[in-house]
Design a protein around this motif. Structure first.
Motif, PDB file in Angstrom:
ATOM      1  N   GLU A 174       0.698  -1.355   0.113  1.00  0.00           N
ATOM      2  CA  GLU A 174      -0.013   0.119  -0.046  1.00  0.00           C
ATOM      3  C   GLU A 174       0.748   1.352  -0.051  1.00  0.00           C
ATOM      4  O   GLU A 174       0.311   2.265  -0.148  1.00  0.00           O
ATOM      5  CB  GLU A 174      -0.917  -0.040   1.220  1.00  0.00           C
ATOM      6  CG  GLU A 174      -1.825  -1.089   1.506  1.00  0.00           C
ATOM      7  CD  GLU A 174      -1.276  -2.366   2.304  1.00  0.00           C
ATOM      8  OE1 GLU A 174      -1.949  -2.916   3.072  1.00  0.00           O
ATOM      9  OE2 GLU A 174       0.079  -2.567   2.112  1.00  0.00           O
ATOM     10  N   HIS A 176       2.502   3.289  -1.907  1.00  0.00           N
ATOM     11  CA  HIS A 176       2.567   3.550  -3.252  1.00  0.00           C
ATOM     12  C   HIS A 176       3.475   4.421  -3.614  1.00  0.00           C
ATOM     13  O   HIS A 176       4.208   4.442  -4.742  1.00  0.00           O
ATOM     14  CB  HIS A 176       1.336   3.845  -3.984  1.00  0.00           C
ATOM     15  CG  HIS A 176       0.334   2.760  -3.960  1.00  0.00           C
ATOM     16  ND1 HIS A 176       0.222   1.289  -4.360  1.00  0.00           N
ATOM     17  CD2 HIS A 176      -1.048   2.629  -3.200  1.00  0.00           C
ATOM     18  CE1 HIS A 176      -0.525   0.589  -4.114  1.00  0.00           C
ATOM     19  NE2 HIS A 176      -1.526   1.495  -3.530  1.00  0.00           N
ATOM     20  N   LEU A 177       3.599   5.677  -2.734  1.00  0.00           N
ATOM     21  CA  LEU A 177       4.219   6.739  -2.815  1.00  0.00           C
ATOM     22  C   LEU A 177       5.975   6.279  -2.882  1.00  0.00           C
ATOM     23  O   LEU A 177       6.876   6.674  -3.692  1.00  0.00           O
ATOM     24  CB  LEU A 177       4.125   7.823  -2.052  1.00  0.00           C
ATOM     25  CG  LEU A 177       2.527   8.592  -2.198  1.00  0.00           C
ATOM     26  CD1 LEU A 177       2.497   9.531  -1.227  1.00  0.00           C
ATOM     27  CD2 LEU A 177       2.441   9.263  -3.506  1.00  0.00           C
ATOM     28  N   SER A 180       6.819   4.079  -5.775  1.00  0.00           N
ATOM     29  CA  SER A 180       7.305   4.636  -7.053  1.00  0.00           C
ATOM     30  C   SER A 180       8.350   5.918  -6.994  1.00  0.00           C
ATOM     31  O   SER A 180       8.451   6.565  -7.926  1.00  0.00           O
ATOM     32  CB  SER A 180       5.989   5.127  -7.597  1.00  0.00           C
ATOM     33  OG  SER A 180       5.370   6.166  -6.668  1.00  0.00           O
ATOM     34  N   ALA A 219       4.715  14.513  -0.494  1.00  0.00           N
ATOM     35  CA  ALA A 219       3.527  13.955  -1.046  1.00  0.00           C
ATOM     36  C   ALA A 219       2.625  13.340  -0.274  1.00  0.00           C
ATOM     37  O   ALA A 219       3.176  13.000   0.840  1.00  0.00           O
ATOM     38  CB  ALA A 219       3.872  13.115  -2.344  1.00  0.00           C
ATOM     39  N   ARG A 220       1.348  13.247  -0.340  1.00  0.00           N
ATOM     40  CA  ARG A 220       0.222  12.603   0.201  1.00  0.00           C
ATOM     41  C   ARG A 220      -0.568  11.862  -0.590  1.00  0.00           C
ATOM     42  O   ARG A 220      -0.973  12.407  -1.476  1.00  0.00           O
ATOM     43  CB  ARG A 220      -0.348  13.579   1.032  1.00  0.00           C
ATOM     44  CG  ARG A 220       0.294  14.324   2.236  1.00  0.00           C
ATOM     45  CD  ARG A 220      -0.553  15.239   3.166  1.00  0.00           C
ATOM     46  NE  ARG A 220       0.143  15.902   4.290  1.00  0.00           N
ATOM     47  CZ  ARG A 220       0.681  17.034   3.980  1.00  0.00           C
ATOM     48  NH1 ARG A 220       0.535  17.780   2.969  1.00  0.00           N
ATOM     49  NH2 ARG A 220       1.403  17.542   5.032  1.00  0.00           N
ATOM     50  N   GLN A 221      -0.964  10.618  -0.069  1.00  0.00           N
ATOM     51  CA  GLN A 221      -2.003  10.100  -0.784  1.00  0.00           C
ATOM     52  C   GLN A 221      -2.641   8.802  -0.115  1.00  0.00           C
ATOM     53  O   GLN A 221      -1.857   7.997   0.535  1.00  0.00           O
ATOM     54  CB  GLN A 221      -1.098   9.311  -2.002  1.00  0.00           C
ATOM     55  CG  GLN A 221      -2.136   8.337  -2.908  1.00  0.00           C
ATOM     56  CD  GLN A 221      -1.455   7.652  -4.097  1.00  0.00           C
ATOM     57  OE1 GLN A 221      -0.746   8.318  -4.808  1.00  0.00           O
ATOM     58  NE2 GLN A 221      -1.480   6.384  -4.166  1.00  0.00           N
ATOM     59  N   GLY A 222      -3.818   8.935  -0.026  1.00  0.00           N
ATOM     60  CA  GLY A 222      -4.617   8.063   1.009  1.00  0.00           C
ATOM     61  C   GLY A 222      -3.999   8.178   2.429  1.00  0.00           C
ATOM     62  O   GLY A 222      -3.999   9.517   2.955  1.00  0.00           O
ATOM     63  N   GLU A 224      -1.086   7.522   3.167  1.00  0.00           N
ATOM     64  CA  GLU A 224       0.501   7.479   3.224  1.00  0.00           C
ATOM     65  C   GLU A 224       1.027   8.853   3.173  1.00  0.00           C
ATOM     66  O   GLU A 224       0.642   9.752   2.509  1.00  0.00           O
ATOM     67  CB  GLU A 224       1.126   6.769   1.969  1.00  0.00           C
ATOM     68  CG  GLU A 224       2.527   6.803   1.941  1.00  0.00           C
ATOM     69  CD  GLU A 224       3.098   5.933   0.714  1.00  0.00           C
ATOM     70  OE1 GLU A 224       4.213   5.663   0.737  1.00  0.00           O
ATOM     71  OE2 GLU A 224       2.103   5.734  -0.098  1.00  0.00           O
ATOM     72  N   THR A 225       2.071   9.399   3.840  1.00  0.00           N
ATOM     73  CA  THR A 225       2.597  10.508   3.541  1.00  0.00           C
ATOM     74  C   THR A 225       4.206  10.318   3.452  1.00  0.00           C
ATOM     75  O   THR A 225       4.768   9.397   3.983  1.00  0.00           O
ATOM     76  CB  THR A 225       2.793  11.346   4.907  1.00  0.00           C
ATOM     77  OG1 THR A 225       1.256  11.519   5.179  1.00  0.00           O
ATOM     78  CG2 THR A 225       3.435  12.696   4.788  1.00  0.00           C
ATOM     79  N   SER A 239       8.496   6.727   4.164  1.00  0.00           N
ATOM     80  CA  SER A 239       6.959   6.618   3.815  1.00  0.00           C
ATOM     81  C   SER A 239       6.142   6.340   5.259  1.00  0.00           C
ATOM     82  O   SER A 239       6.449   5.442   5.860  1.00  0.00           O
ATOM     83  CB  SER A 239       6.789   5.470   3.283  1.00  0.00           C
ATOM     84  OG  SER A 239       5.522   5.107   3.112  1.00  0.00           O
TER      85      SER A 239
END
Length: 305
Positions: A174, A176-177, A180, A219-222, A224-225, A239
């Motif tokens: 999970e 992902h940041l 990638s 970045a932030r996504q869902g 995750e930071t 992460s």
């Protein structure tokens, strides 16, 4: 073997049946009494009833007797001899139409070394946990608390020393940041801790708890930071992932040349100690700042008092 006995009692200005209904929820997902997240939660392998097995932290026991709304007895796991090591029990007794008494009794047979540990450390922590449980019961049953229990310096030290420790895991799918962040990674690791009941699940709360980290948010996504920084010798990403009932702090690194690889070879030896310490401190800070079980229950059930 020597038997130790410890008792606690609280008179509560509430009906015995209402207090007994709270007692019947001990060990469940919405347990209104056990003082988590400041202490490891009480968990059972099935609904509360005779034979249910569980415990809190490293203390293991099973339900040996259960009278709904009146009494629960937890028997400690047998010792090496196979004999029962004792029990702890909660009992509700009516004192009138709107008043009752709640008793907690612990009896345990201990060998010399455990008895010494009991007198030096365990008794103080046990007494605090029990009084905080009674605090939660009083707050949930009446909506207020007359005199909250205070943790002594010794108990605060024991709480700190016995706090959960991160475990090593693979970098989560999970994340992902982090996954990638670079086309290739020369190093990655991840450390995980369980979220206790009542602890925040919002990534922003964990960002604030880690605000001393010297790396900007990229970045932030869902849930995750991603934090990190680029340098001439290597690029670094951290992460912070809050997913389900777990928080994971992962790291990915990309080196640029031989100097970066040499630096990574040296720093990776101390890196786990630093990351584990950062995550553990943030975990404890957020747990101790979170509302207690009685406060959470009262907020969810204002009409039941």
């Amino acid at each position: 073997m020597h038997t130790v006995r410890d008792t606690h009692a609280r008179t509560v200005q509430a009906r015995a049946d209402a207090v007994g209904a709270l007692l019947d929820q001990v060990g469940g997902e919405s347990d209104p009494l056990f003082p988590a997240p400041a202490w490891p939660p009480l968990r059972l392998d099935r609904p509360l009833g005779v034979g249910a097995d569980g415990g809190h932290g490293r203390i293991r026991y099973h339900v040996a007797a259960y009278e709904p709304g009146r009494r629960i007895r937890f028997a400690f796991a047998p010792g090496p001899s196979g004999r029962s090591a004792g029990y702890h029990e909660l009992t509700v007794r009516p004192l009138g139409p709107d008043r009752c008494r709640v008793d907690h009794v612990l009896e345990s047979r201990l060998p010399f070394a455990r008895r010494l540990a009991w007198h030096l450390a365990i008794r103080a922590a046990h007494a605090t946990v029990t009084e905080e449980l009674l605090d939660n019961l009083e707050r949930a049953a009446t909506g207020h608390l007359r005199a909250p229990t205070r943790r002594s310096p010794r108990v605060r030290l024991l709480n700190r020393l016995q706090w959960d420790r991160p475990i090593a895991v693979a970098l989560p799918e999970e994340a992902h940041l982090a996954r990638s962040a670079f086309p290739r990674a020369d190093f990655e690791d991840a450390w995980r801790m369980p979220l206790r009941p009542g602890m925040p699940r919002e990534p922003e709360a964990w960002e604030r708890a880690l605000r001393k980290a010297p790396f900007p948010v990229l970045a932030r996504q869902g849930g995750e930071t991603l934090l990190g920084k680029n340098a001439g010798h290597l690029d670094f990403r951290a992460s912070l992932l809050v997913a389900g009932d777990q928080v994971t702090l992962g790291t990915v690194v990309r080196t640029h040349h031989r100097g970066g690889r040499l630096y990574l070879a040296a720093i990776r030896r101390i890196h786990p100690f630093v990351v584990r310490g950062v995550l553990r401190r943030a975990h404890r800070k957020l747990a101790l700042a979170a509302p207690g079980a009685g406060e959470r229950w009262s907020a969810r059930h204002p009409e039941e008092r």
